[in-house]
Design an enzyme around this catalytic site. Structure first.
Site, mmCIF file in Angstrom:
data_model
loop_
_atom_site.group_PDB
_atom_site.id
_atom_site.type_symbol
_atom_site.label_atom_id
_atom_site.label_comp_id
_atom_site.label_asym_id
_atom_site.label_seq_id
_atom_site.Cartn_x
_atom_site.Cartn_y
_atom_site.Cartn_z
ATOM 1 N N PHE A 66 0.821 -1.212 0.000
ATOM 2 C CA PHE A 66 0.000 0.000 0.000
ATOM 3 C C PHE A 66 0.858 1.266 0.000
ATOM 4 O O PHE A 66 0.765 2.105 -0.908
ATOM 5 C CB PHE A 66 -0.941 -0.049 1.204
ATOM 6 C CG PHE A 66 -1.471 1.272 1.668
ATOM 7 C CD1 PHE A 66 -2.029 2.173 0.766
ATOM 8 C CD2 PHE A 66 -1.420 1.620 3.014
ATOM 9 C CE1 PHE A 66 -2.527 3.396 1.206
ATOM 10 C CE2 PHE A 66 -1.918 2.829 3.451
ATOM 11 C CZ PHE A 66 -2.465 3.722 2.552
ATOM 12 N N ILE A 67 1.711 1.421 0.999
ATOM 13 C CA ILE A 67 2.531 2.625 1.079
ATOM 14 C C ILE A 67 3.599 2.626 -0.006
ATOM 15 O O ILE A 67 3.853 3.651 -0.648
ATOM 16 C CB ILE A 67 3.175 2.733 2.477
ATOM 17 C CG1 ILE A 67 2.094 2.941 3.540
ATOM 18 C CG2 ILE A 67 4.203 3.862 2.520
ATOM 19 C CD1 ILE A 67 2.609 2.847 4.965
ATOM 20 N N ASN A 96 10.622 -8.187 9.114
ATOM 21 C CA ASN A 96 10.944 -6.900 9.722
ATOM 22 C C ASN A 96 12.388 -6.763 10.175
ATOM 23 O O ASN A 96 12.953 -5.668 10.121
ATOM 24 C CB ASN A 96 10.019 -6.648 10.921
ATOM 25 C CG ASN A 96 8.556 -6.600 10.522
ATOM 26 O OD1 ASN A 96 8.229 -6.366 9.369
ATOM 27 N ND2 ASN A 96 7.680 -6.840 11.473
ATOM 28 N N THR A 124 7.188 2.399 13.090
ATOM 29 C CA THR A 124 5.795 2.432 13.542
ATOM 30 C C THR A 124 5.686 3.015 14.946
ATOM 31 O O THR A 124 6.541 2.748 15.803
ATOM 32 C CB THR A 124 5.199 1.010 13.549
ATOM 33 O OG1 THR A 124 3.888 1.044 14.139
ATOM 34 C CG2 THR A 124 6.066 0.054 14.359
ATOM 35 N N TYR A 150 5.050 -7.760 16.193
ATOM 36 C CA TYR A 150 5.237 -6.659 15.248
ATOM 37 C C TYR A 150 6.031 -5.531 15.903
ATOM 38 O O TYR A 150 7.061 -5.082 15.380
ATOM 39 C CB TYR A 150 3.887 -6.153 14.760
ATOM 40 C CG TYR A 150 3.975 -4.905 13.910
ATOM 41 C CD1 TYR A 150 4.711 -4.905 12.726
ATOM 42 C CD2 TYR A 150 3.335 -3.727 14.289
ATOM 43 C CE1 TYR A 150 4.807 -3.761 11.938
ATOM 44 C CE2 TYR A 150 3.412 -2.590 13.509
ATOM 45 C CZ TYR A 150 4.150 -2.605 12.336
ATOM 46 O OH TYR A 150 4.241 -1.473 11.567
ATOM 47 N N LYS A 204 9.976 -4.491 15.005
ATOM 48 C CA LYS A 204 10.216 -3.147 14.481
ATOM 49 C C LYS A 204 11.156 -2.364 15.406
ATOM 50 O O LYS A 204 11.992 -1.580 14.934
ATOM 51 C CB LYS A 204 8.902 -2.403 14.307
ATOM 52 C CG LYS A 204 8.002 -2.977 13.214
ATOM 53 C CD LYS A 204 8.641 -2.907 11.833
ATOM 54 C CE LYS A 204 8.506 -1.552 11.209
ATOM 55 N NZ LYS A 204 8.991 -1.524 9.785
#
Length: 337
Positions: A11-12, A94, A118, A144, A148
């Protein structure tokens, strides 16, 4: 200038590829999905190149190093962003991927790296307003956030010539596969639970503003070798108000149900336990997924405004309207974002 975008089929990543191509950059983007890559190429305003790459594989580091030769910068978007998943999958997507990007930067003396992190690093199931980048991080709430945070540590230890870490909050826009689709699924299927009165203050980031911030991180002089910046539209709104705006713009019914946070947390915990004992599939609701809608989290974005000259290029209301226009034009169902 030649720029490599990892995760360019996401998406990004695709928005960044399109913007960089429009600025006249020579763009190479990585990703595993050939269908998604074809879509990115088809919508690009100028020719771009796709590098088929699975991060964490035996050949990934050397292939990425070879592809990044002559690059003025790498924008690292590739990641597994989910409230649920196998620990190994998060480490590969990640942590290993970030190590591969660092290797590529060092192997080719790439002058600048922009890494998308994030603000999930800040979350701890409490209300937190105006969080600064230099505040101590709580214990990670899931894999997550853990991976990160570890990726940021790798970058800090790498001592690259110029590195910018961006922590954008709740990015949304056309081709969003996470934030809006999850809300729309619940909105179409039943009542959305409002925990703690639905008054949690949420920061959102229009994808256009994130793309603008990345461009500034690529082109503006940096005050130090490693810069960490929060990012959002800086216009927090209550969760209940966000739902109402979405329902109005998307012409969807809005049904809500007020539920105690402790009840939702307990149910989510039980569903997580059941999922772990079963096939491991993501449960209908997770404690983290419920928590980010129950507790306020807003970011202090003054550092990026002061040091890079960032200011939102579109308002939050306009961003929601653009997303609604795109969603309605595609005549999508909530299951197909």
């Amino acid at each position: 200038m030649k720029i490599l975008v990892t995760g360019g089929t996401g998406f990004i990543g695709r928005h960044l590829v399109w913007h960089l191509a429009a600025q006249g950059c020579q763009v190479l983007f990585s990703g595993r999905n050939a269908t998604a890559a074809a879509e990115v190429i088809a919508h690009s305003p100028a020719p771009v190149q796709w590098l088929a790459l699975a991060h964490g594989s035996a050949q990934a580091a050397e292939r990425l190093a070879e592809a990044s030769q002559g690059c003025a910068a790498i924008v690292h978007c590739a990641a597994l962003s989910s409230p649920w998943g196998a620990p190994q999958a998060f480490r590969q997507a990640n942590l290993d991927a970030t190590a591969e990007v660092i290797h590529a930067c060092k192997a080719n003396a790439v002058p600048r790296l922009v890494h998308l992190s994030t603000p999930s690093l800040y979350f701890d199931f409490t209300d937190r307003l105006g969080i600064r980048e230099d505040q101590p991080l709580p214990a990670p709430v899931n894999e997550y956030a853990r991976t990160k945070a570890q990726a940021e540590t790798l970058l800090a230890e790498a001592q690259l010539p110029k590195c910018v870490i961006l922590r954008p909050r709740a990015v949304f826009g056309p081709w969003d596969q996470t934030l809006m689709p999850r809300l729309l699924r619940v909105m179409r299927r039943g009542a959305i639970p409002l925990m703690r009165g639905g008054q949690a203050q949420l920061d959102l980031t229009c994808v256009e503003n994130l793309v603008h911030a990345v461009w500034l991180a690529l082109t503006r002089p940096l005050p130090r070798p490693l810069c960490v910046y929060n990012l959002s539209n800086a216009t927090p709104m209550a969760f209940a108000d966000l739902l109402q705006q979405l329902a109005t713009q998307l012409h969807l019914p809005l049904r809500t149900r007020r539920l105690p946070w402790r009840l939702v947390h307990g149910v989510a915990h039980l569903l997580e336990l059941k999922a772990r004992l079963g096939n491991g599939a993501e449960p209908l609701i997770t404690r983290y997924g419920a928590g980010v809608l129950a507790f306020s989290q807003t970011l202090d974005t003054r550092a990026i405004c002061r040091e890079l000259g960032y200011a939102p290029v579109i308002s939050q209301a306009e961003g929601i309207a653009r997303y609604a226009q795109w969603w309605l034009a595609r005549q999508e169902t909530p299951d197909e974002p």
